[in-house]
Scaffold this motif. Structure first.
Motif, PDB file in Angstrom:
ATOM      1  N   MET A   1     -57.110  26.132 -22.287  1.00 57.37           N
ATOM      2  CA  MET A   1     -57.718  25.567 -21.088  1.00 57.37           C
ATOM      3  C   MET A   1     -57.283  24.124 -20.884  1.00 57.37           C
ATOM      4  N   ARG A   2     -57.232  23.346 -21.968  1.00 53.88           N
ATOM      5  CA  ARG A   2     -56.820  21.949 -21.853  1.00 53.88           C
ATOM      6  C   ARG A   2     -55.365  21.833 -21.409  1.00 53.88           C
TER       7      ARG A   2
ATOM      8  N   THR B   1     -51.507  20.747 -17.072  1.00 56.74           N
ATOM      9  CA  THR B   1     -50.421  21.205 -16.198  1.00 56.74           C
ATOM     10  C   THR B   1     -50.741  20.921 -14.739  1.00 56.74           C
ATOM     11  N   VAL B   2     -51.941  21.269 -14.314  1.00 61.17           N
ATOM     12  CA  VAL B   2     -52.335  21.016 -12.926  1.00 61.17           C
ATOM     13  C   VAL B   2     -52.356  19.514 -12.648  1.00 61.17           C
TER      14      VAL B   2
ATOM     15  N   PRO C   1     -52.140  27.142 -13.212  1.00 55.98           N
ATOM     16  CA  PRO C   1     -51.070  26.321 -13.812  1.00 55.98           C
ATOM     17  C   PRO C   1     -49.675  26.782 -13.405  1.00 55.98           C
ATOM     18  N   TYR C   2     -49.475  28.091 -13.305  1.00 52.80           N
ATOM     19  CA  TYR C   2     -48.156  28.602 -12.916  1.00 52.80           C
ATOM     20  C   TYR C   2     -47.849  28.252 -11.458  1.00 52.80           C
ATOM     21  N   ALA C   3     -48.876  28.331 -10.611  1.00 54.01           N
ATOM     22  CA  ALA C   3     -48.679  27.930  -9.212  1.00 54.01           C
ATOM     23  C   ALA C   3     -48.352  26.442  -9.118  1.00 54.01           C
TER      24      ALA C   3
ATOM     25  N   VAL D   1     -42.112  18.106 -17.047  1.00 54.58           N
ATOM     26  CA  VAL D   1     -43.379  17.982 -17.772  1.00 54.58           C
ATOM     27  C   VAL D   1     -44.251  19.220 -17.551  1.00 54.58           C
ATOM     28  N   THR D   2     -44.384  19.651 -16.297  1.00 53.84           N
ATOM     29  CA  THR D   2     -45.210  20.842 -16.026  1.00 53.84           C
ATOM     30  C   THR D   2     -44.618  22.078 -16.703  1.00 53.84           C
ATOM     31  N   THR D   3     -43.285  22.193 -16.698  1.00 47.65           N
ATOM     32  CA  THR D   3     -42.661  23.344 -17.361  1.00 47.65           C
ATOM     33  C   THR D   3     -42.913  23.303 -18.862  1.00 47.65           C
ATOM     34  N   ALA D   4     -42.782  22.119 -19.454  1.00 47.66           N
ATOM     35  CA  ALA D   4     -43.035  21.996 -20.892  1.00 47.66           C
ATOM     36  C   ALA D   4     -44.478  22.371 -21.233  1.00 47.66           C
TER      37      ALA D   4
END
Length: 511
Positions: free
Chosen positions: A148-149, A154-155, A287-289, A320-323
């Motif tokens: 969850m964290r 990511t968001v 997060p994927y969106a 960063v979001t991908t990582a």
């Protein structure tokens, strides 16, 4: 027929209809460009008051209902009470703003907000963020909490990337005053709204929510919309082509919050749960969106502007979001591997419980019969059936605990008489069996002698010496010649013959 409370809650609500109609009229009016700049600025702040008052009232009613009912989460009532206070602060700040706008409707502060209005906005957002952050997350394990964290991070990384891409540095000389002003602008506007996004996303992903579903979706959507709107550079708010649409978007954001609060009020009054049941899907697509949105932004920026400074910011955000998404997947894979390991251990444990005796840990009757059947299908087998002769007197004289320890000792001795591939089983009570496969006559006699010696004499159980005698019956099964039940019955008859023979000998000795 009488309608239930939930059915009544689904009926058209005049306030909801009015709010929706107001939002539609706002977009039509601002989109058409009707009225002078001063008129549009004044109308904008009046519309903000018009949608914020219902929000404050509905939030107060939700808090009151949750507090009085005593059946809902107490944290939910406290959270909505802070929401209502924030709404009152916003209304008061906008009332002051309207007074100042009427004095000078064409000033920059009239369009983007004066210091009192900015202070009220900052205070209101601080109250909302405090309410969201104080609301506890649902019960979850360490692995779920970690995932969850990562999802929240990511968001937040995606929202920060969009904010940095939109944000314009204030004009002026790059001195200490400029640095202070820039820092203040970033904290009060996009920074504060990013914290709000964090708080909303934490609740949405945390498995526990003080919102009904519709109100939660509207709140999350509005937080992200406000984060974008507050990061829009000031020149766009004072330029006529974009000013009207930005006014309409801000009214829409505040209106959606008011609609969400009203939906929450109606649902809570109708008895709906504010803490939804666990989602059918055990993961979130948010997060994927967010990652996909950042990559789409990166592609658009590179295609339109090339690799400039803003493009580097967006590309960094995409990485960063991908990582973070990759880290989330690794965490999920590790959790899955742990679940599979626990499943295998539980399966092995259940299988052992199903096919082994709980006291002696020997094979039980089911496993013995299965191995006997398999052995008969493969070749010759030998079965020894063993019954303890003096077990009941041991139980009567020394208690069942001593009797259990005697059974465990018997199992240990039986295992010591056979090879690793042979089967020793407790069929029930004080009855045991030994299965050996494809052995010579000499080996068969050797095992019989070893069993007889092992189960003869006395043995010490704790502080007492107990007698140990047993009757043993043997049966040999040939390949395909007998079925398991008949072979076991043959060994049983041989065992009873041995028992009767010993009884007659004992009776003759007494004579």
């Amino acid at each position: 027929m009488t309608r239930g409370p939930l059915a009544r809650a689904r009926r058209a609500d005049p306030l909801l209809v009015a709010l929706i109609a107001l939002l539609v009229a706002t977009f039509v009016g601002f989109g058409s460009g009707a009225g002078s700049t001063g008129t549009q600025v004044t109308a904008f702040w009046l519309l903000m008051i018009a949608v914020q008052v219902p929000f404050a009232v509905s939030a107060r009613r939700v808090a009151g209902h949750l507090t009085r009912s005593g059946t809902e989460d107490a944290h939910g009532g406290a959270m909505w009470r802070l929401f209502s206070t924030a709404g009152v602060v916003l209304v008061l700040g906008n009332v002051v703003q309207v007074v100042l706008v009427l004095r000078d409707p064409l000033s920059v502060g009239a369009a983007i907000g004066t210091d009192p209005q900015a202070a009220s906005l900052a205070l209101a957002m601080a109250l909302i963020v405090a309410a969201l952050l104080r609301y506890p997350m649902g019960e979850m394990g360490a692995a779920a909490r970690l995932r969850m964290r990562i999802d929240v991070a990511t968001v937040m990384a995606a929202a920060t990337t969009f904010g940095l891409w939109i944000f314009e540095l204030p004009p002026g000389p790059r001195d200490a005053g400029w640095v202070l002003h820039t820092t203040t602008v970033m904290l009060v506007q996009p920074g504060l709204f990013l914290v709000a996004v964090f708080a909303v996303v934490k609740i949405l992903l945390g498995g526990r929510s003080a919102f009904v579903r519709t109100a939660g979706v509207l709140s999350g959507t509005t937080a992200m919309l406000q984060a974008v709107l507050q990061a829009v550079p000031v020149p766009y708010y004072v330029a006529p082509p974009t000013m009207s649409w930005l006014f309409a978007a801000n009214v829409l954001a505040s209106g959606l919050i008011a609609i969400g609060a009203r939906v929450q009020e109606r649902q809570v009054r109708a008895g709906a749960r504010t803490a939804p049941q666990r989602a059918k899907r055990p993961y979130s697509l948010l997060p994927y969106a967010a990652m996909a949105a950042v990559w789409l932004l990166a592609a658009a920026v590179l295609a339109l502007h090339g690799l400039d400074l803003r493009a580097w910011v967006v590309v960094a955000g995409a990485n960063v979001t991908t990582a973070l998404v990759v880290a989330r997947q690794v965490a999920a894979f590790r959790h899955i591997a742990e679940l599979l390991r626990e499943r295998d251990e539980l399966t092995a444990q259940l299988t052992r419980m199903a096919y082994h005796d709980a006291l002696t840990e020997l094979a039980n009757r089911s496993l013995f019969m299965q191995r006997l059947s398999d052995g008969l299908a493969a070749g010759p087998v030998t079965v020894f059936l063993i019954d303890l002769d003096e077990f009941k007197p041991v139980n009567d004289a020394y208690g069942h605990a001593t009797g259990d320890r005697l059974l465990i000792e018997v199992g240990r001795r039986l295992r010591g008489c056979v090879r690793a591939g042979d089967t020793v089983a407790r069929l029930g009570g004080d009855e045991f069996a030994v299965l050996i496969l494809d052995v010579s006559d000499d080996r068969r006699r050797q095992v019989a002698d070893d069993l007889a010696r092992a189960l003869r004499g006395t043995t010490r159980i704790g502080a007492v010496e107990v007698p140990l005698t047993a009757s043993i019956g043997m049966a040999v099964g040939r390949d395909g010649g007998q079925d398991p039940d008949s072979l076991l019955h043959e060994a049983d008859m041989a065992m009873y013959a041995t028992k009767e023979h010993r009884r007659h000998l004992s009776a003759g000795n007494r004579k």
